[in-house]
Motif scaffolding. Structure first.
Motif, short mmCIF file in Angstrom:
data_model
loop_
_atom_site.label_atom_id
_atom_site.label_comp_id
_atom_site.label_asym_id
_atom_site.label_seq_id
_atom_site.Cartn_x
_atom_site.Cartn_y
_atom_site.Cartn_z
N LYS A 50 -11.90 -59.80 137.73
CA LYS A 50 -12.13 -58.94 138.53
C LYS A 50 -10.14 -58.92 138.76
N SER A 51 -9.72 -59.85 138.27
CA SER A 51 -8.01 -59.31 138.63
C SER A 51 -7.03 -58.36 137.83
N ARG A 52 -8.12 -58.99 136.06
CA ARG A 52 -7.11 -58.32 135.21
C ARG A 52 -7.93 -57.11 134.71
N GLY A 53 -9.20 -56.79 135.40
CA GLY A 53 -10.27 -55.73 134.75
C GLY A 53 -10.60 -55.57 133.23
N MET A 54 -10.85 -56.69 133.42
CA MET A 54 -11.07 -57.52 131.33
C MET A 54 -12.27 -57.12 130.65
N ALA A 55 -12.58 -57.25 129.42
CA ALA A 55 -13.83 -57.01 129.50
C ALA A 55 -13.70 -57.91 128.68
N VAL A 56 -15.77 -58.36 128.92
CA VAL A 56 -15.59 -60.14 128.03
C VAL A 56 -17.32 -60.69 127.32
N ILE A 57 -16.58 -61.09 126.49
CA ILE A 57 -18.54 -61.04 125.22
C ILE A 57 -18.38 -62.72 125.37
N PHE A 58 -19.72 -62.84 126.28
CA PHE A 58 -19.62 -64.18 126.57
C PHE A 58 -20.85 -64.53 125.44
N ILE A 59 -20.78 -65.71 124.31
CA ILE A 59 -21.71 -66.12 124.26
C ILE A 59 -22.39 -67.56 124.23
#
Length: 540
Positions: free
Chosen positions: A201-210
């Motif tokens: 939320k704070s960085r607008g970062m996308a996450v691929i969570f395996i």
């Protein structure tokens, strides 16, 4: 707009592998700020697909087709020099086991600073200052001390936070998290998941969570991809995949998830317990206590007392550092307790030695957490299963016959006798570990996190196997776990430990649904996916 696009990706395995492709026909997009969860069993291709994005495929495994486009640029065939600029800078990765991913000979601060050095960012003094800020940002307690620590001096959760700090050092656009919470206890896992969500939320970062944990998926995922034997078999929003799965494989994975509502029937207790533990204590101390070495004392087990009855399974649960594994190791005398009694059939084995201890300890056998590191990688299965029997005087031919019987008992073929541990899957290796524990016909099995590293479907198979063996062989079991859902599935009674002490004990249903202590309730509250579990039960 997509930040990452994968189209028709195929990843070829070396010749002689069990299939041609580790992954094929892989297609998905990742938007800025999105959390995409990829789930599936070991060997499904989920980690290989992520490694392809990072340009970190193992030796002998290579892309065989398709494209990976990041921020409008094709990166699949990018030269290594160019890939180095992206890796860690704009795309970062957190690995499953931080202890093996971190350099054991470098202090934490130096390892974070090395990320800046590798990319030519900041001056040396600024790097150390930024490393301290990152440790504080990821919630490391006492970052001033942690920055000077070596990885082995930190807990599992703290090491994982250090890995996250390193991954975030250059403020990447995409964070790939490969099973980052699998080996963590529920409260630490909840903290890591919250941290990743807040950073997204704070960085607008996308996450691929395996992950293979659908509870985690339910708590954090925007979209979900399900993979089986290298192919995507289902994709959709978290609600679509979890509550209305379309593919039989997805439904099978969901059905294998242990639930808090599942509970083993309580075993009938005899008047005489098979194991009595009274006032068990174990303290560890490190350092010399001199001017140059601060002495550190950890009271790992404090005044632990309980009884185990024939045919009963007791679960010992708690956070990392609660002392649950130390209790198990003291019982089988892998560690010598400082004081207390461990009574097995009326004999106190806590302070025995020599032939007397050797005769008694065969009654207690242990199944370890990691079936790979606990099996001798240079020994064939036949040797692994027979060396204990031979050491106790069983003729070799008879021991070999017994080994074949044990393999059949745990659901493996006799042909496994001539193979090495690395030739088996994780679930198969754990079955070998169980067979080894049964070789000496013990009366008590101590299972230390025996299923924590396994996929949900394999985990379910191993739990069913243990329950079946317990009934068939009239075994009693101590089941050490941080997963309360697993405890609900297999345990008759539960002991909750905190900071070396038992803080609560009772029937599984009582402890898991009406706990007496705030600590037990905090463990229950930290279990991921509880709203999803309730929704699933309502749908049923």
């Amino acid at each position: 707009m997509s930040l990452l696009q994968i189209r028709d990706l195929a990843i070829a395995l070396p010749e002689g592998a069990d299939r041609k492709f580790a992954a094929e026909d892989i297609n998905f997009d990742l938007a800025p700020g999105e959390i995409l969860c990829i789930v599936g069993e070991s060997g499904s291709g989920k980690s290989m697909s992520a490694n392809a994005v990072m340009g970190l495929l193992p030796q002998g495994v290579k892309p065989a087709g398709g494209t990976i486009t990041f921020d409008g640029r094709e990166i699949l065939d990018l030269p290594e020099k160019e890939m180095l600029k992206l890796r860690g800078g704009r795309i970062s990765m957190i690995f499953q086991e931080p202890l093996s991913a971190l350099n054991p000979l470098m202090r934490v601060g130096a390892q974070i600073a090395e990320v800046f050095e590798a990319h030519g960012v900041l001056r040396p003094a600024e790097r150390q200052k930024r490393a301290l800020e990152l440790l504080d940002e990821v919630g490391i307690p006492d970052p001033n001390s942690a920055i000077r620590a070596y990885p082995f001096q930190l807990s599992g959760g703290q090491r994982q936070r250090v890995m996250i700090a390193m991954a975030l050092a250059l403020e990447p656009d995409i964070l790939i998290a490969d099973e980052p919470t699998t080996a963590l206890d529920v409260t630490t896992q909840a903290q890591i998941l919250e941290l990743i969500e807040n950073l997204r939320k704070s960085r607008g970062m996308a996450v691929i969570f395996i992950t293979h944990d659908f509870g985690v998926v339910a708590d954090i995922a925007d979209r979900v991809i399900v993979m089986q034997t290298g192919k995507i078999v289902e994709t959709g929003t978290a609600d679509e995949v979890l509550l209305k799965p379309q593919h039989p494989y997805t439904r099978a994975l969901i059905d294998a998830i242990p639930r808090l509502t599942q509970r083993a029937e309580a075993a009938e207790q005899t008047r005489d317990p098979i194991l009595t533990v009274e006032g068990l204590n174990k303290t560890f101390s490190t350092g010399s206590g001199t001017l140059f070495g601060k002495r550190r004392v950890v009271k790992a087990v404090q005044d632990v007392s309980f009884q185990l009855y024939a045919g009963e399974t007791i679960g010992i649960v708690g956070e990392s550092g609660s002392g649950k594994s130390t209790v198990g190791r003291c019982l089988v005398r892998l560690l010598d307790p400082d004081s207390g009694r461990v009574m097995v059939d009326g004999a106190d084995i806590a302070h025995m030695s020599g032939a007397e201890l050797r005769d008694q300890r065969r009654k207690l056998q242990m199944i370890f957490q990691d079936p790979f590191s606990s099996l001798n990688p240079r020994a064939r299965v036949s040797r692994i299963l027979t060396e204990g029997l031979i050491a106790y005087g069983t003729p070799k031919a008879q021991a070999m016959d017994r080994a074949r019987e044990l393999l059949e008992l745990v659901g493996l073929d006799g042909s496994a006798m001539n193979r090495f541990p690395h030739e088996f899957s994780g679930g198969q290796r754990q079955r070998i570990g169980i067979a080894r524990a049964l070789a000496l016909d013990p009366r008590i099995i101590i299972a230390d996190e025996a299923v924590s590293a396994l996929d949900v479907s394999i985990q379910a198979q191993v739990l069913d196997l243990l329950a079946d063996l317990k009934t068939r062989l009239d075994l009693s079991m101590l089941f050490i776990t941080h997963d309360l859902r697993v405890a609900a599935r297999i345990c008759d009674r539960i002991i909750v430990m905190q900071k070396g002490r038992i803080v609560e004990a009772g029937p599984a249903g009582k402890v898991l649904h009406s706990p007496d202590t705030e600590y037990t309730q905090s463990l229950l509250d930290a279990i991921p996916g509880q709203e999803y579990e309730r929704a699933l039960e309502n749908a049923e």
